[in-house]
Design an enzyme around this catalytic site. Sequence first.
Site, PDB file in Angstrom:
ATOM      1  N   CYS A 153      -5.118   8.303   8.483  1.00 50.25           N
ATOM      2  CA  CYS A 153      -5.144   7.768   9.839  1.00 50.25           C
ATOM      3  C   CYS A 153      -4.631   8.820  10.807  1.00 50.25           C
ATOM      4  O   CYS A 153      -3.427   9.074  10.887  1.00 50.25           O
ATOM      5  CB  CYS A 153      -4.280   6.511   9.919  1.00 50.25           C
ATOM      6  N   ASP A 183       4.412   0.740  12.055  1.00 49.01           N
ATOM      7  CA  ASP A 183       3.124   0.201  11.582  1.00 49.01           C
ATOM      8  C   ASP A 183       2.830  -1.185  12.151  1.00 49.01           C
ATOM      9  O   ASP A 183       1.689  -1.646  12.093  1.00 49.01           O
ATOM     10  CB  ASP A 183       3.105   0.128  10.046  1.00 49.01           C
ATOM     11  N   ARG A 193       0.016  15.016  12.374  1.00 48.49           N
ATOM     12  CA  ARG A 193       1.145  14.573  11.534  1.00 48.49           C
ATOM     13  C   ARG A 193       1.579  15.732  10.642  1.00 48.49           C
ATOM     14  O   ARG A 193       1.031  15.958   9.567  1.00 48.49           O
ATOM     15  CB  ARG A 193       0.737  13.345  10.728  1.00 48.49           C
ATOM     16  N   LYS A 204       0.831  -1.214   0.000  1.00 49.64           N
ATOM     17  CA  LYS A 204       0.000   0.000   0.000  1.00 49.64           C
ATOM     18  C   LYS A 204       0.860   1.256   0.000  1.00 49.64           C
ATOM     19  O   LYS A 204       0.642   2.172  -0.797  1.00 49.64           O
ATOM     20  CB  LYS A 204      -0.921   0.012   1.236  1.00 49.64           C
ATOM     21  N   ASN A 205       1.857   1.300   0.909  1.00 54.24           N
ATOM     22  CA  ASN A 205       2.601   2.554   1.052  1.00 54.24           C
ATOM     23  C   ASN A 205       3.564   2.816  -0.112  1.00 54.24           C
ATOM     24  O   ASN A 205       4.066   3.922  -0.246  1.00 54.24           O
ATOM     25  CB  ASN A 205       3.320   2.607   2.406  1.00 54.24           C
ATOM     26  N   ARG A 229      -8.623   0.106   4.443  1.00 53.45           N
ATOM     27  CA  ARG A 229      -7.667   0.998   3.785  1.00 53.45           C
ATOM     28  C   ARG A 229      -6.350   0.273   3.483  1.00 53.45           C
ATOM     29  O   ARG A 229      -5.630   0.678   2.570  1.00 53.45           O
ATOM     30  CB  ARG A 229      -7.368   2.215   4.674  1.00 53.45           C
TER      31      ARG A 229
HETATM   32  N1  EPU Z   1       7.294  14.402  10.680  1.00 52.49           N
HETATM   33  C1  EPU Z   1       7.488  15.728  10.940  1.00 52.49           C
HETATM   34  N2  EPU Z   1       7.435  16.611   9.887  1.00 52.49           N
HETATM   35  C2  EPU Z   1       7.201  16.199   8.615  1.00 52.49           C
HETATM   36  C3  EPU Z   1       6.998  14.846   8.361  1.00 52.49           C
HETATM   37  C4  EPU Z   1       7.054  13.960   9.417  1.00 52.49           C
HETATM   38  O1  EPU Z   1       7.715  16.147  12.084  1.00 52.49           O
HETATM   39  O2  EPU Z   1       7.172  17.050   7.716  1.00 52.49           O
HETATM   40  C5  EPU Z   1       7.374  13.434  11.797  1.00 52.49           C
HETATM   41  C6  EPU Z   1       6.060  12.698  12.030  1.00 52.49           C
HETATM   42  O3  EPU Z   1       5.204  13.437  12.857  1.00 52.49           O
HETATM   43  C7  EPU Z   1       6.541  11.405  12.630  1.00 52.49           C
HETATM   44  C8  EPU Z   1       7.870  11.150  11.915  1.00 52.49           C
HETATM   45  O4  EPU Z   1       8.268  12.406  11.395  1.00 52.49           O
HETATM   46  O5  EPU Z   1       6.777  11.582  13.994  1.00 52.49           O
HETATM   47  C9  EPU Z   1       7.812  10.152  10.782  1.00 52.49           C
HETATM   48  O6  EPU Z   1       6.761  10.483   9.875  1.00 52.49           O
HETATM   49  P1  EPU Z   1       6.843  10.127   8.317  1.00 52.49           P
HETATM   50  O7  EPU Z   1       6.825  11.381   7.550  1.00 52.49           O
HETATM   51  O8  EPU Z   1       7.965   9.182   8.092  1.00 52.49           O
HETATM   52  O9  EPU Z   1       5.474   9.383   8.106  1.00 52.49           O
HETATM   53  P2  EPU Z   1       4.514   9.492   6.852  1.00 52.49           P
HETATM   54  O10 EPU Z   1       5.322   9.626   5.605  1.00 52.49           O
HETATM   55  O11 EPU Z   1       3.444  10.468   7.086  1.00 52.49           O
HETATM   56  C10 EPU Z   1       4.497   6.955   6.249  1.00 52.49           C
HETATM   57  C11 EPU Z   1       3.454   5.893   6.131  1.00 52.49           C
HETATM   58  C12 EPU Z   1       2.935   5.515   7.508  1.00 52.49           C
HETATM   59  C13 EPU Z   1       4.116   5.050   8.356  1.00 52.49           C
HETATM   60  C14 EPU Z   1       5.188   6.138   8.408  1.00 52.49           C
HETATM   61  C15 EPU Z   1       6.456   5.697   9.126  1.00 52.49           C
HETATM   62  C16 EPU Z   1       2.387   6.337   4.021  1.00 52.49           C
HETATM   63  C17 EPU Z   1       1.210   6.862   3.285  1.00 52.49           C
HETATM   64  N3  EPU Z   1       2.343   6.402   5.330  1.00 52.49           N
HETATM   65  O12 EPU Z   1       3.843   8.074   6.856  1.00 52.49           O
HETATM   66  O13 EPU Z   1       2.042   4.430   7.317  1.00 52.49           O
HETATM   67  O14 EPU Z   1       3.658   4.797   9.676  1.00 52.49           O
HETATM   68  O15 EPU Z   1       5.582   6.502   7.051  1.00 52.49           O
HETATM   69  O16 EPU Z   1       7.006   4.584   8.517  1.00 52.49           O
HETATM   70  O17 EPU Z   1       3.328   5.840   3.415  1.00 52.49           O
HETATM   71  C18 EPU Z   1       0.195   3.050   7.809  1.00 52.49           C
HETATM   72  O18 EPU Z   1       0.458   2.420   6.764  1.00 52.49           O
HETATM   73  O19 EPU Z   1      -0.638   2.647   8.666  1.00 52.49           O
HETATM   74  C19 EPU Z   1       0.881   4.311   8.050  1.00 52.49           C
HETATM   75  C20 EPU Z   1       0.442   5.214   8.930  1.00 52.49           C
END
Ligand code: EPU
Length: 416
Positions: free
Chosen positions: A116, A304, A121, A22-23, A396
């Site tokens: 989610c 995750d 975030r 998915k991701n 999802r």
């Molecule tokens: N963060 C910031 N600023 C940013 C971006 C992130 O402070 O601009 C912080 C976040 O708050 C968090 C950390 O950095 O504490 C990591 O966040 P990241 O950006 O890596 O997460 P994401 O890209 O929003 C993706 C996956 C998530 C998965 C995370 C971590 C997708 C669509 N989502 O989220 O997947 O938990 O990476 O591996 O790819 C799930 O599949 O259930 C899911 C939530």
Amino acid sequence: MEKLIVTGGKPLKGTIRISGAKNSAVALIPTALMADSTVVLDNMPVLRDITTYKSILEDLGARVNFSEDQMVIDPSSLQSIEMIDDNVKQLRASYYLMGALLGKFGEAVIGLPGGCDFEPRPIDQHIKGFEALGAEVRNEHGSIHIKAKQLVGNKIYLDVVSHGATINIMLAAARAKGTTIIENAAKEPEIIDVATLLNAMGAKIKGAGTGTIRIEGVEELKGCRHSIIPDRIQAGTYMIAAAATKGDVLVDNIIPKHMEALTAKLEEMGVEIHELDEGIRVIGKPSYNSIDVKALVYPGFATDLQSPMTTLLTQANGVSVLTDYVFNSRFKHIPELIRMGAKIKLEDRSAVIEQSDLQSAKVKATDLRAGASLVIAGLTVKTGRTEITGVEYIDRGYDNLVDNLKQLGADVWRES
Ligand code: EPU
């Protein structure tokens, strides 16, 4: 309202074939929009987030055909229109439209992403990257407006290791003038998957999967065909479910290397693991050791899988401590597990988990992985019927969950 009903107590047994990630898929779909001709994505998972993305693409003017596990995207008539509707707000990964449309058209207006919401975030690192490439970014009335006369490569150091920001900056930088270097980049397999597609489209990206990614901007990106990597989080969820039910499951069509952090922790608990070329067999045992788990960025233990792992740790002797260093407060599954008899205390960003006899109850999934943890809890319960609402979250990220679990011998069904 739909519910999942689980009557547990049966060890899961058999083989489960894992679909595309998915991701990866939710990043590869917007990446495909940057091509000037058709992109074919194979091994596409059939999930609610993917059908939502398909509608978004059609709204943008792309022609999309999604059948079986293949998505064909023809972006030749794409327009950069404002994307602020409900579909965009529902989907966390709609933020990748920012990088893709900025790279392709030099502008994008995207509603702030939803998805989610287990905690706030932020997307400040995405914006920092776009600005470093020369874009102006404004947040107006709940939408992000991004515009650049000319994107120019730059050196960008991410203050936090962000999966999403790494991909988003890579997308925009693929079409910038000159060289971009992302330092402190995220290293997840999904990032390599996006770089592989971009390179097949004609981009020049090196170092994806390491902390430093180097991107030479190119003037055009063309269509191609790409197969999506297997979903390591779905795979991990079934591995944990096999251990929790003391079953014997072959999780097939995966890349075992992606599972190393989980495999190591399961072995530490005493679960029997056999690694094959494209699969992992998990054999449960009558009792498990308590362990400590730290959820970290890749290649650490995946955040995750933190919630499914919480359920498994209720089955270990003694006290386990699970700490999430990626998200501060991704613990909405815990009050629901407590409703099912779990003995868990929250201390700051750690869950302290005691061995517990889980009982059936009516519980609610509040996000995707929280939902998975409740399904595993329901499978583990020896008698009674566990009712899980919030099924839309589970849909999802887990395709064919009910059929897959039935195939492994579980009693699970949907009720309206
Ligand atoms: N963060 C910031 N600023 C940013 C971006 C992130 O402070 O601009 C912080 C976040 O708050 C968090 C950390 O950095 O504490 C990591 O966040 P990241 O950006 O890596 O997460 P994401 O890209 O929003 C993706 C996956 C998530 C998965 C995370 C971590 C997708 C669509 N989502 O989220 O997947 O938990 O990476 O591996 O790819 C799930 O599949 O259930 C899911 C939530």
